[in-house]
Design an enzyme around this catalytic site. Sequence first.
Site, PDB file in Angstrom:
ATOM      1  N   TRP A 158       0.864  -1.194   0.000  1.00 35.63           N
ATOM      2  CA  TRP A 158       0.000   0.000   0.000  1.00 35.63           C
ATOM      3  C   TRP A 158       0.899   1.242   0.000  1.00 35.63           C
ATOM      4  O   TRP A 158       1.807   1.337   0.840  1.00 35.63           O
ATOM      5  CB  TRP A 158      -0.892  -0.037   1.247  1.00 35.63           C
ATOM      6  CG  TRP A 158      -1.812   1.144   1.407  1.00 35.63           C
ATOM      7  CD1 TRP A 158      -2.541   1.763   0.435  1.00 35.63           C
ATOM      8  CD2 TRP A 158      -2.107   1.835   2.635  1.00 35.63           C
ATOM      9  NE1 TRP A 158      -3.283   2.788   0.967  1.00 35.63           N
ATOM     10  CE2 TRP A 158      -3.031   2.861   2.323  1.00 35.63           C
ATOM     11  CE3 TRP A 158      -1.690   1.692   3.953  1.00 35.63           C
ATOM     12  CZ2 TRP A 158      -3.536   3.738   3.280  1.00 35.63           C
ATOM     13  CZ3 TRP A 158      -2.194   2.555   4.906  1.00 35.63           C
ATOM     14  CH2 TRP A 158      -3.104   3.569   4.572  1.00 35.63           C
ATOM     15  N   ASP A 209      -1.364  -6.239   8.858  1.00 38.20           N
ATOM     16  CA  ASP A 209      -2.315  -5.181   8.524  1.00 38.20           C
ATOM     17  C   ASP A 209      -3.615  -5.839   8.056  1.00 38.20           C
ATOM     18  O   ASP A 209      -3.623  -6.567   7.062  1.00 38.20           O
ATOM     19  CB  ASP A 209      -1.718  -4.307   7.404  1.00 38.20           C
ATOM     20  CG  ASP A 209      -2.569  -3.071   7.116  1.00 38.20           C
ATOM     21  OD1 ASP A 209      -3.634  -2.920   7.750  1.00 38.20           O
ATOM     22  OD2 ASP A 209      -2.164  -2.264   6.261  1.00 38.20           O
ATOM     23  N   ALA A 220      -7.003  -4.630   6.859  1.00 38.81           N
ATOM     24  CA  ALA A 220      -7.808  -3.452   6.501  1.00 38.81           C
ATOM     25  C   ALA A 220      -9.099  -3.813   5.778  1.00 38.81           C
ATOM     26  O   ALA A 220      -9.968  -2.963   5.609  1.00 38.81           O
ATOM     27  CB  ALA A 220      -6.978  -2.514   5.625  1.00 38.81           C
ATOM     28  N   LYS A 256     -13.636  -0.018   5.930  1.00 36.08           N
ATOM     29  CA  LYS A 256     -14.313  -0.589   4.754  1.00 36.08           C
ATOM     30  C   LYS A 256     -15.408  -1.564   5.156  1.00 36.08           C
ATOM     31  O   LYS A 256     -16.482  -1.555   4.577  1.00 36.08           O
ATOM     32  CB  LYS A 256     -13.318  -1.308   3.845  1.00 36.08           C
ATOM     33  CG  LYS A 256     -11.886  -0.885   3.995  1.00 36.08           C
ATOM     34  CD  LYS A 256     -11.485   0.233   3.094  1.00 36.08           C
ATOM     35  CE  LYS A 256     -10.165   0.786   3.579  1.00 36.08           C
ATOM     36  NZ  LYS A 256      -9.506   1.661   2.688  1.00 36.08           N
TER      37      LYS A 256
HETATM   38  C1  LMR Z   1      -6.704   2.692  -0.490  1.00 40.18           C
HETATM   39  O1  LMR Z   1      -5.681   2.012  -0.521  1.00 40.18           O
HETATM   40  O2  LMR Z   1      -7.215   3.193  -1.496  1.00 40.18           O
HETATM   41  C2  LMR Z   1      -7.397   2.900   0.829  1.00 40.18           C
HETATM   42  O3  LMR Z   1      -6.712   2.228   1.824  1.00 40.18           O
HETATM   43  C3  LMR Z   1      -7.642   4.326   1.151  1.00 40.18           C
HETATM   44  C4  LMR Z   1      -6.386   5.082   1.458  1.00 40.18           C
HETATM   45  O4  LMR Z   1      -6.389   5.808   2.460  1.00 40.18           O
HETATM   46  O5  LMR Z   1      -5.382   4.966   0.746  1.00 40.18           O
END
Ligand code: LMR
Length: 396
Positions: free
Chosen positions: A129, A210, A212, A245
Amino acid sequence: MLETLIRVPPDPILGVTAALQKDESTDKVDLGVGVYKDDSGKTPIPRAVKRAEQEMLAAQTTKTYLSPIGNPDFNTQMAALTLGSDLVNRKGDLSLAQAPGGSGALRLGAELLLAARPGSSIHVSDPTWANHVPLLGNAGLRLETYPYYDAARNTLVFDRMIEHFDALPAGSVVLLHACCHNPTGQDLDGAQWSAVAEVLARRRLMPFIDMAYHGLGEDLDRDAASIRLIAKAVPELLVAVSCSKNFGIYRERTGMLAVLSAGSEPASVVTGQLSRLARSLWSMPPDHGAAIVDRVLSQPELRQDWMTELHHMANRINSLRSLLADRLSEATQRDFGWIKAQRGMFSRLPLSAEQVINAREALHIYMAPDGRINVAGVSSANVDYLTTGLASVMRG
Ligand code: LMR
C-alpha cells in the site's frame, strides 16, 4: 519560516480522487481510492451501522473523555472478531488500543516497535500500500522490501518471499497483509500461510499484520485465518485493524492495534506504552465510530444484519471480478482470468504509467498510477465502456 517548505506532489491514491472530482465528464469511471461501491456507484452506510448510530446517539448521555486507548468494549469486541475467541481467552497476553483508523493503528504499532528497539527496520511486500511507506517511515522505521508479486505473470513469488524471511536476523519486523492484499489482490493460500508461520517462528521474526479489509475477501473467518494461524505459532505479534471498509465508516477513523506479548507481565508494560504513545500522538482516539461498531457487534440482531450485508459486499466484489476478467479477456484477446482468483477490492492492471495517464486523459478512467484498480468501481452501467476503453489503451 514557512517559505522554506517545498511543494509536494499529490498523494498517489488521494490525488486520483482530487483529479476525478475536477473532471466534469459524464463518462468518468472511478477505480481509484479503495472504497466499496454499489451498482449505482454509491458508497453505502450498512443498515446495521445506520441503526446503531441512531440508537447510540439517543442513548448517549455524556461525551466526556475515555482514555488514550479508547473504548475497552470496542477493543474487546474487535479483538474477538479479528483474533478469534481462542486468543481473546489469553486476555492477559493481549494489549489493545483503539486508534484513528487502521492508519492510526499502523502508526501506533510503528511507534511501539521503535520504543522497544530504536533504529528498527520493517520489511514490507514489494509492492505494498503506497501509504505504508510514509506512515511507517515517518515514524522512524527503516523500510526494506521483500519479494511478493511478479507483475509480468500476475502471481506470487512465494519461494523468494520465504527465502527472504529465512535470511533475516532474529527480531526483524515483517509487515504482512492478512487478506485482500493492497495493491495486488493476490493473497496467500492456507498452505502458504502455514509456511510463513513456520519461518516466522523458526527465525524468531516479529510479524506486524495489517487487516484493513476483513470480510471483503471471502468471509470473516476465512479472511482472519492467517492472523489466527500466525498467533498460534509465534510468541509476539502486532495486528493493525481497520473498521473503515467493512463497517463503511471511512471518515469516522476507527481502528485498533492488538499486541500479543509473551506473558501477562510484558503485556501490561505494552499496554502502558500504548497509552503513553497514543497520548503523545493524538491524546485520545475519536469515539463516534468505535461506539457504533461496539453496538453493532454486541447486539445480536445488528451483528447478524451487518454480517449479511458484508457478505453481500464480498460476493458482489467477487462477481465483479469474474465480469471484469471475462469482458477484458474478450476485448483484448488476452487472458485476464487471474483477476478472478485475486481477492478484495484491488487488482493491478498491466499498464505503464503512460497508459494510466492515457486512460485518464482520453477516456476519463481513473486508477492509481501503478495500474491498481478498485474492482468495486466496476458496475453494470460502466463495464462495456471500461473494458473496450482499457483494451484500446492496452493496444495503444
Ligand atoms: C486505499 O488504498 O485506497 C485505501 O486504503 C484508502 C487510502 O487511504 O489509501
